[in-house]
Motif scaffolding. Structure first.
Motif, short mmCIF file in Angstrom:
data_model
loop_
_atom_site.label_atom_id
_atom_site.label_comp_id
_atom_site.label_asym_id
_atom_site.label_seq_id
_atom_site.Cartn_x
_atom_site.Cartn_y
_atom_site.Cartn_z
N GLU A 161 129.58 -23.05 81.60
CA GLU A 161 130.80 -23.63 81.01
C GLU A 161 130.85 -25.14 81.24
N ARG A 162 130.46 -25.58 82.40
CA ARG A 162 130.42 -27.01 82.71
C ARG A 162 129.53 -27.75 81.71
N ASN A 163 128.33 -27.22 81.49
CA ASN A 163 127.39 -27.88 80.59
C ASN A 163 127.86 -27.81 79.14
N ARG A 164 128.44 -26.68 78.78
CA ARG A 164 128.95 -26.54 77.40
C ARG A 164 130.04 -27.55 77.12
N GLN A 165 130.95 -27.70 78.06
CA GLN A 165 132.08 -28.62 77.84
C GLN A 165 131.62 -30.08 77.78
N ILE A 166 130.70 -30.44 78.66
CA ILE A 166 130.15 -31.80 78.61
C ILE A 166 129.43 -32.03 77.28
N THR A 167 128.65 -31.06 76.85
CA THR A 167 127.93 -31.17 75.58
C THR A 167 128.89 -31.36 74.41
N GLU A 168 129.96 -30.60 74.39
CA GLU A 168 130.94 -30.72 73.31
C GLU A 168 131.63 -32.08 73.33
N MET A 169 131.89 -32.60 74.52
CA MET A 169 132.50 -33.92 74.63
C MET A 169 131.56 -35.01 74.11
N LEU A 170 130.28 -34.90 74.46
CA LEU A 170 129.30 -35.87 73.97
C LEU A 170 129.14 -35.78 72.45
N ASP A 171 129.09 -34.54 71.93
CA ASP A 171 129.01 -34.36 70.47
C ASP A 171 130.21 -35.02 69.79
N TYR A 172 131.37 -34.84 70.37
CA TYR A 172 132.60 -35.42 69.82
C TYR A 172 132.51 -36.94 69.79
N ALA A 173 132.06 -37.53 70.88
CA ALA A 173 131.97 -38.99 70.95
C ALA A 173 131.04 -39.54 69.87
N TYR A 174 129.87 -38.95 69.74
CA TYR A 174 128.87 -39.50 68.82
C TYR A 174 129.15 -39.17 67.36
N SER A 175 129.95 -38.15 67.12
CA SER A 175 130.29 -37.82 65.72
C SER A 175 131.51 -38.58 65.22
N GLN A 176 132.38 -39.02 66.14
CA GLN A 176 133.66 -39.60 65.74
C GLN A 176 133.78 -41.11 65.96
N TYR A 177 132.93 -41.69 66.82
CA TYR A 177 133.11 -43.09 67.21
C TYR A 177 131.85 -43.91 66.99
N GLN A 178 132.06 -45.21 66.94
CA GLN A 178 130.93 -46.14 66.87
C GLN A 178 131.24 -47.39 67.69
N VAL A 179 130.20 -48.01 68.18
CA VAL A 179 130.34 -49.25 68.95
C VAL A 179 129.87 -50.42 68.10
N HIS A 180 130.65 -51.48 68.11
CA HIS A 180 130.26 -52.73 67.46
C HIS A 180 129.88 -53.69 68.58
N LYS A 181 128.58 -53.90 68.78
CA LYS A 181 128.14 -54.76 69.87
C LYS A 181 128.06 -56.20 69.40
N GLN A 182 128.77 -57.07 70.12
CA GLN A 182 128.82 -58.49 69.78
C GLN A 182 127.74 -59.26 70.53
N TYR A 183 127.65 -59.06 71.85
CA TYR A 183 126.67 -59.76 72.66
C TYR A 183 126.13 -58.82 73.74
N ASP A 184 124.86 -58.99 74.08
CA ASP A 184 124.29 -58.28 75.22
C ASP A 184 124.72 -58.95 76.51
N ARG A 185 124.67 -58.20 77.58
CA ARG A 185 124.92 -58.77 78.90
C ARG A 185 123.94 -59.92 79.15
N GLY A 186 124.45 -61.02 79.70
CA GLY A 186 123.59 -62.17 80.01
C GLY A 186 123.43 -63.16 78.88
N THR A 187 124.16 -62.98 77.77
CA THR A 187 124.09 -63.94 76.66
C THR A 187 124.87 -65.20 77.02
N VAL A 188 124.22 -66.36 76.90
CA VAL A 188 124.89 -67.63 77.18
C VAL A 188 125.87 -67.92 76.04
#
Length: 390
Positions: free
Chosen positions: A265-292
């Protein structure tokens, strides 16, 4: 239709259109039925810290071996600041060797490197390795626990209290899903931690007759694409827990489940949460860490201007398909940036906004040390300023 009615209709339409341009991420999206078997859970995006889902995320619960996320954080911090090295030897005390539960069967007096101890903690959840490292870093486990709680306080975690370094049951040893996610977020700043937590299997004492096979307690590192950490936990009191992280589609996600009824159950729930994140959201990356981003003026420094870079990735999280057109950036500097300063010192912040709303805020840090200006440098600089004014 009356004139004021027409105006009201137009205003309503405009408001609806404005809301569709950018909708901020809210916790517990309506209709998202996740982690129903868990006592508490949370799902966040790592760069922004935005919550995509939560359930009882501030409920104080025993974390079991997820405690070792804080233990690993303090180890990685010590490696990063040069207090210890990965190849230095760690001696096992009688007390460390006596730890029950998950262990790598360290013997009193046995020595392993920090690198090997980290493998024992990250892969096999070694309670003995955790105590050995705690004693190595702080002298005693009690002192190390003080460091753990001080770090939690530094991170602003108000619902966490540690009593040991490994998560073995003790009254008043607790944290929350929210706080666990924040600890994991901080640990992941040390990118090489996943060199350990992503390993499904490895060996300790490989060149001896006591070769010990390690198998990761987090099975998702093998069975869910993108998962490369972090830490499982189980005791009768805590039930089945897991703080997991995955990195796919240029988006790192952290999911926490506490109090699941079975490992399946632990693994199933984590898997479903990850599936939800990647199916519903997106990241817009502006700068990488360490960009001057810009140069900051330094008062009384050996250099009058020094490069300032992003302390973290600069990213924005939205529901899929949403646009960030029109977003603006603002740089603000600390009031008195005065030498001497060290590389990594915070000197300002970069804020990304859209329609007056803050989407991302990241510290700007120095890219090099800055000593105080010598008397000769100060005289030269003052003279050039005076000449320029003529």
């Amino acid at each position: 239709m009356k004139p004021y009615s027409k105006l009201l209709l137009v205003f309503s339409v405009l408001m609806i259109l404005a809301m569709t341009i950018y909708t901020p991420v809210h916790a517990q999206e309506s209709g998202a039925k996740l982690a129903e078997d868990a006592s508490s859970a949370i799902l966040i995006e790592r760069d922004t810290g935005e919550i995509m889902f939560e359930k009882n995320s501030n409920e104080q619960l025993p974390p079991a071996s997820m405690t070792k996320i804080m233990t690993m954080l303090l180890i990685m911090e010590a490696v990063d600041n040069g207090k210890i090295t990965l190849d230095e030897k760690v001696r096992t005390s009688e007390r460390a060797a006596s730890m029950g539960g998950s262990q790598i069967f360290l013997e009193p007096g046995e020595e392993m490197t920090v690198d090997e101890m980290l493998k024992g903690i990250a892969i096999a959840s070694g309670n003995d390795a955790s105590v050995a490292m705690a004693e190595h870093l702080a002298g005693t486990e009690d002192e190390f626990v003080n460091m753990m709680n001080a770090k939690a306080k530094e991170l602003g975690l108000k619902d966490t209290n540690f009593l040991n370094s490994n998560g073995l049951p003790e009254a008043n040893h607790y944290t929350t899903a929210h706080d666990m996610a924040m600890m994991a977020r901080e640990l992941l700043k040390y990118e090489n931690i996943t060199d350990y937590t992503s390993l499904y299997e490895d060996y300790l004492r490989a060149d001896s007759d006591k070769k010990f096979w390690l198998v990761n307690t987090n099975k998702l590192v093998k069975f869910y694409p993108g998962v490369d950490g972090l830490k499982t936990g189980f005791t009768r009191e805590a039930k089945y827990c897991l703080t997991a992280t995955a990195n796919k589609k240029d988006m790192r996600v952290i999911a926490v489940v506490m109090g699941a009824s079975t490992p399946k159950e632990r693994n199933r729930q984590i898997t479903e949460m990850l599936d939800y994140a990647y199916s519903q959201y997106q990241v817009h990356k502006q700068y990488d860490r360490g960009t001057v981003i810009d140069q900051v003026k330094v008062n009384k420094g050996s250099k009058s201007k020094v490069d300032a870079a992003t302390a973290e990735n600069v990213s924005m999280l939205t529901k899929k398909g949403q646009s960030l057109d029109g977003a603006t950036e603002e740089v603000s500097w600390n009031k008195d940036v005065k030498a001497p300063l060290k590389e990594g010192d915070t000197v300002g912040k970069l804020t990304v906004k859209l329609d007056g709303k803050t989407l991302s805020e990241v510290s700007l840090v120095l890219t090099e040390d800055v000593d105080e200006a010598s008397l000769w440098q100060f005289i030269k600089r003052t003279s050039s300023i005076l000449v320029g004014k003529k």
